[in-house]
Write an enzyme that holds these catalytic residues in place. Structure first.
Site, PDB file in Angstrom:
ATOM      1  N   LYS A 188      -6.439   1.686   9.435  1.00  0.00           N
ATOM      2  CA  LYS A 188      -6.639   1.871   7.996  1.00  0.00           C
ATOM      3  C   LYS A 188      -7.387   0.671   7.424  1.00  0.00           C
ATOM      4  CE  LYS A 188      -4.428   0.799   4.127  1.00  0.00           C
ATOM      5  NZ  LYS A 188      -5.507   0.801   3.145  1.00  0.00           N
ATOM      6  N   GLU A 203      -0.641 -11.035  11.141  1.00  0.00           N
ATOM      7  CA  GLU A 203      -1.514 -12.159  10.771  1.00  0.00           C
ATOM      8  C   GLU A 203      -1.499 -12.214   9.253  1.00  0.00           C
ATOM      9  OE1 GLU A 203      -2.942 -14.072  12.889  1.00  0.00           O
ATOM     10  OE2 GLU A 203      -2.900 -12.913  14.733  1.00  0.00           O
ATOM     11  N   CYS A 234      -8.025 -16.231   4.679  1.00  0.00           N
ATOM     12  CA  CYS A 234      -6.632 -16.589   4.980  1.00  0.00           C
ATOM     13  C   CYS A 234      -6.508 -18.021   5.479  1.00  0.00           C
ATOM     14  CB  CYS A 234      -6.070 -15.625   6.005  1.00  0.00           C
ATOM     15  SG  CYS A 234      -7.110 -15.494   7.442  1.00  0.00           S
ATOM     16  N   GLU A 286      -0.573 -19.047  -2.313  1.00  0.00           N
ATOM     17  CA  GLU A 286      -1.906 -18.648  -1.886  1.00  0.00           C
ATOM     18  C   GLU A 286      -2.636 -18.002  -3.054  1.00  0.00           C
ATOM     19  OE1 GLU A 286      -2.273 -15.433   0.983  1.00  0.00           O
ATOM     20  OE2 GLU A 286      -3.767 -16.643   2.021  1.00  0.00           O
TER      21      GLU A 286
HETATM   22  P1  NAP Z   1      -2.596  -6.818   1.401  1.00  0.00           P
HETATM   23  O1  NAP Z   1      -2.344  -6.370   0.033  1.00  0.00           O
HETATM   24  O2  NAP Z   1      -1.462  -7.225   2.238  1.00  0.00           O
HETATM   25  O3  NAP Z   1      -3.413  -5.642   2.096  1.00  0.00           O
HETATM   26  C1  NAP Z   1      -3.745  -5.644   3.441  1.00  0.00           C
HETATM   27  C2  NAP Z   1      -3.768  -4.238   3.944  1.00  0.00           C
HETATM   28  O4  NAP Z   1      -2.453  -3.705   3.867  1.00  0.00           O
HETATM   29  C3  NAP Z   1      -4.650  -3.299   3.138  1.00  0.00           C
HETATM   30  O5  NAP Z   1      -5.267  -2.389   4.006  1.00  0.00           O
HETATM   31  C4  NAP Z   1      -3.651  -2.618   2.237  1.00  0.00           C
HETATM   32  O6  NAP Z   1      -4.067  -1.366   1.758  1.00  0.00           O
HETATM   33  C5  NAP Z   1      -2.480  -2.466   3.158  1.00  0.00           C
HETATM   34  N1  NAP Z   1      -1.201  -2.250   2.488  1.00  0.00           N
HETATM   35  C6  NAP Z   1      -0.855  -2.538   1.213  1.00  0.00           C
HETATM   36  N2  NAP Z   1       0.418  -2.173   0.979  1.00  0.00           N
HETATM   37  C7  NAP Z   1       0.888  -1.636   2.128  1.00  0.00           C
HETATM   38  C8  NAP Z   1       2.136  -1.094   2.516  1.00  0.00           C
HETATM   39  N3  NAP Z   1       3.184  -1.012   1.681  1.00  0.00           N
HETATM   40  N4  NAP Z   1       2.272  -0.653   3.794  1.00  0.00           N
HETATM   41  C9  NAP Z   1       1.248  -0.738   4.668  1.00  0.00           C
HETATM   42  N5  NAP Z   1       0.046  -1.227   4.343  1.00  0.00           N
HETATM   43  C10 NAP Z   1      -0.140  -1.694   3.088  1.00  0.00           C
HETATM   44  O7  NAP Z   1      -3.580  -8.032   1.463  1.00  0.00           O
HETATM   45  P2  NAP Z   1      -4.990  -8.152   0.796  1.00  0.00           P
HETATM   46  O8  NAP Z   1      -4.778  -8.486  -0.619  1.00  0.00           O
HETATM   47  O9  NAP Z   1      -5.813  -6.979   1.115  1.00  0.00           O
HETATM   48  O10 NAP Z   1      -5.589  -9.383   1.619  1.00  0.00           O
HETATM   49  C11 NAP Z   1      -5.309 -10.659   1.306  1.00  0.00           C
HETATM   50  C12 NAP Z   1      -4.211 -11.219   2.181  1.00  0.00           C
HETATM   51  O11 NAP Z   1      -4.520 -11.082   3.573  1.00  0.00           O
HETATM   52  C13 NAP Z   1      -4.023 -12.685   1.961  1.00  0.00           C
HETATM   53  O12 NAP Z   1      -2.663 -12.980   1.811  1.00  0.00           O
HETATM   54  C14 NAP Z   1      -4.571 -13.337   3.238  1.00  0.00           C
HETATM   55  O13 NAP Z   1      -4.058 -14.557   3.545  1.00  0.00           O
HETATM   56  C15 NAP Z   1      -4.304 -12.315   4.252  1.00  0.00           C
HETATM   57  N6  NAP Z   1      -5.227 -12.428   5.384  1.00  0.00           N
HETATM   58  C16 NAP Z   1      -4.759 -12.937   6.547  1.00  0.00           C
HETATM   59  C17 NAP Z   1      -5.593 -13.067   7.639  1.00  0.00           C
HETATM   60  C18 NAP Z   1      -5.083 -13.634   8.945  1.00  0.00           C
HETATM   61  O14 NAP Z   1      -5.755 -13.516   9.953  1.00  0.00           O
HETATM   62  N7  NAP Z   1      -3.933 -14.237   9.001  1.00  0.00           N
HETATM   63  C19 NAP Z   1      -6.917 -12.660   7.549  1.00  0.00           C
HETATM   64  C20 NAP Z   1      -7.369 -12.138   6.341  1.00  0.00           C
HETATM   65  C21 NAP Z   1      -6.502 -12.021   5.263  1.00  0.00           C
HETATM   66  P3  NAP Z   1      -4.732  -1.241   0.296  1.00  0.00           P
HETATM   67  O15 NAP Z   1      -6.081  -1.803   0.410  1.00  0.00           O
HETATM   68  O16 NAP Z   1      -4.763   0.207   0.038  1.00  0.00           O
HETATM   69  O17 NAP Z   1      -3.865  -1.993  -0.655  1.00  0.00           O
END
Ligand code: NAP
Ligand code: MG
Length: 502
Positions: A192, A268, A303, A402
């Protein structure tokens, strides 16, 4: 700063691309079963780019069934590693051949500077698939040191059906970090994309199919995380789920797995990474360049962004001055302009969050040393200047939470011990940078920092040969990149054979 957002050039760019907007299931694009779509916007203009299939739990089930059937029939899972390699190498070649198109799609959909998409995101995506493909027919299983009456094989097998949920900040590349090792090791995947950034992944799935990947191996199901992401993580026919995103959603994924079939979980998550500058550093111009890159690359929507600059008190003022000088050169503007370093933030609401953190920083008593404002409002895009707070304390919210935007907080320290304590005083532990001219301090402090990657005298996540993952609340369960990534997509099996003794 440039204010030359050219609506006509943007319109031309959009017209040049034929967006793929269906879900990709069992080797073909399909509408969502409910027939619904959602609008994906261009963050630089606020305009709708494409209407994408809005999938729900039924679509997840359809994709998982296709992946399950394909996994169980063995067309991919039992193909020789050399055969899988050939197809994935061709896929990487097709990514290279379509690099300009993919870079444009990524820039339009995610607001990322086109120069970064061209030089980093898309080439690295191809490199990721190529690296794992090249590795797969060079890895040997093991024979245990038994007596002559036994033969014990220790073999790795694909886990089967892998679910993946990825974020919007590096849409193609974060997907590739999951797909590369998962596909190379023989799994079928249901992935997804983030709602805001489905377009590059949908095109990648089509290119993989063109390269000869069998139908049902690589399935893409766009739609809201709370529906599609949850359904993937709860599905009883999914054997493992790999997630990159926020710590909060990561916690949910773990719960979904626990409440369903105890599938394997790889997380991650977020970060609040320190950049530590010790007192002995001579070349502050060098540090300033890397420090700005650490904080502002990808608009700080990264991240591993180095958002806490911990500097020895004696160097702080001089480094801050140089840092401001460098930051002035980070042009904010049209992501399609090759000179742009900072494009728009992903959504209006995310921009509001980032701006509210800038207010929090002011309220906490940090001194705004550079930036701090929304800019280019006339474009309709979500642009925020690179922002530097001086006089920060590590216990401030802007140093603990963050922000995921271009906001850097500078904190000074007196001793190496204090620097280590401040660096480690975080719920996260994804990455850290360390600057020192003393090789002993480099080794000592790098060992003391609680982070999955410690970059010495640079800002870096390493390359495809090095594992990437976090300590503490930055995640666990596996690592992306490198040969270590193969472990998380394979089961370890013992085959113990008994022979008659003479
Ligand atoms: P997010 O809200 O956690 O979303 C990530 C993914 O999860 C999206 O595809 C999102 O879908 C989905 N999602 C949201 N709610 C969900 C649920 N209840 N169950 C399953 N999936 C769900 O994060 P983001 O705002 O997109 O990205 C930013 C975050 O990612 C930051 O905290 C960053 O640090 C982290 N990040 C970490 C890494 C790493 O390698 N450690 C790399 C990049 C980013 P939707 O788009 O539909 O909401
Ligand atoms: Mg978009």
């Amino acid at each position: 700063m440039t204010t030359t957002l050219e609506q006509t050039s943007m319109a031309d760019a959009v017209a040049r691309v034929n967006f793929r907007t269906g879900a990709f299931v069992d080797g073909r694009f399909v509408e969502s079963l409910g027939g619904e779509t959602y609008a994906s916007e261009n963050p630089a203009t606020g305009k709708v780019l494409a209407h994408i299939a809005r999938c729900d739990t039924r679509d997840v089930d359809r994709a998982v069934q296709a992946a399950r059937r394909t996994a169980d029939c063995g067309i991919w899972s039992r193909m020789s590693p050399a055969g899988r390699k050939q197809i994935l190498m061709k896929f990487a070649d097709l990514i290279d051949a379509h690099a300009e198109e993919l870079a444009l799609v990524e820039s339009l959909d995610a607001g990322k500077p086109i120069t970064d998409c061209r030089n980093i995101d898309i080439p690295e995506t191809a490199t990721c698939f190529r690296w794992h493909a090249e590795a797969i027919d060079k890895i040997y299983d093991q024979v245990a040191p038994t007596g002559p009456e036994n033969l014990a094989l220790i073999v790795r097998e694909p886990v089967g059906v892998v679910g993946a949920v990825v974020p919007w900040n590096y849409p193609a590349l974060m997907a590739a970090w999951k797909l590369g090792p998962a596909l190379a090791t023989g799994n079928c995947v249901v992935i997804k994309p983030a709602t805001q950034t489905a377009l590059s992944l949908l095109r990648l799935a089509e290119l993989a199919s063109e390269a000869g990947l069998p139908d049902g191996v690589f399935n893409v199901v766009p739609g809201p995380g709370g529906v599609v992401g949850e359904a993937i993580a709860r599905h009883p026919q999914v054997d493992a789920v790999a997630f990159t995103g926020s710590t909060e959603v990561g916690r949910n994924i773990l719960r979904y797995a626990a409440e369903s079939n105890l599938k394997r979980v790889m997380l991650e998550l977020g970060g609040k990474s320190p950049q530590v500058v010790l007192e002995d550093v001579a070349d502050l111009d060098y540090v300033a360049g890397h420090a700005a890159n650490a904080a502002f690359w990808n608009m700080g929507e990264n991240c591993s962004a180095g958002t806490r600059l911990l500097v020895h008190r004696r160097l702080k003022d001089a480094l801050l001055e140089k840092l401001i000088g460098v930051t002035r050169q980070w042009l904010v503007g049209d992501p399609l302009d090759p000179a742009t370093r900072i494009g728009p933030l992903i959504t209006k609401s995310h921009m509001e969050t980032v701006l509210s953190y800038i207010e929090v920083g002011r309220g906490e008593g940090a001194r705004l040393a550079f930036g701090g404002n929304r800019v280019l409002t006339e474009t309709g895009g979500n642009f925020v200047e690179p922002t530097i707070f001086d006089g920060g304390r590590n216990d401030m919210r802007i140093a603990q939470e963050e922000i995921f935007g271009p906001v850097l907080v500078v904190v000074s320290f007196e001793s190496e011990q204090e620097a280590i304590a401040l660096a480690n005083d975080s719920p996260y532990g994804l990455a850290a940078s360390l600057y020192t001219d003393n090789v002993h301090a480099a080794h000592r402090v790098a060992r003391a920092l609680k982070a999955g990657t410690v970059a010495v005298n640079c800002y870096s996540e390493g390359d495809m040969t090095t594992p990437f993952g976090g300590y503490k609340m930055s995640g666990f369960g596996g690592h992306d990149k490198s040969i270590h990534a193969h472990e998380q997509y394979t089961e370890l099996k013992t085959i113990w054979m008994q022979f008659p003794t003479e």
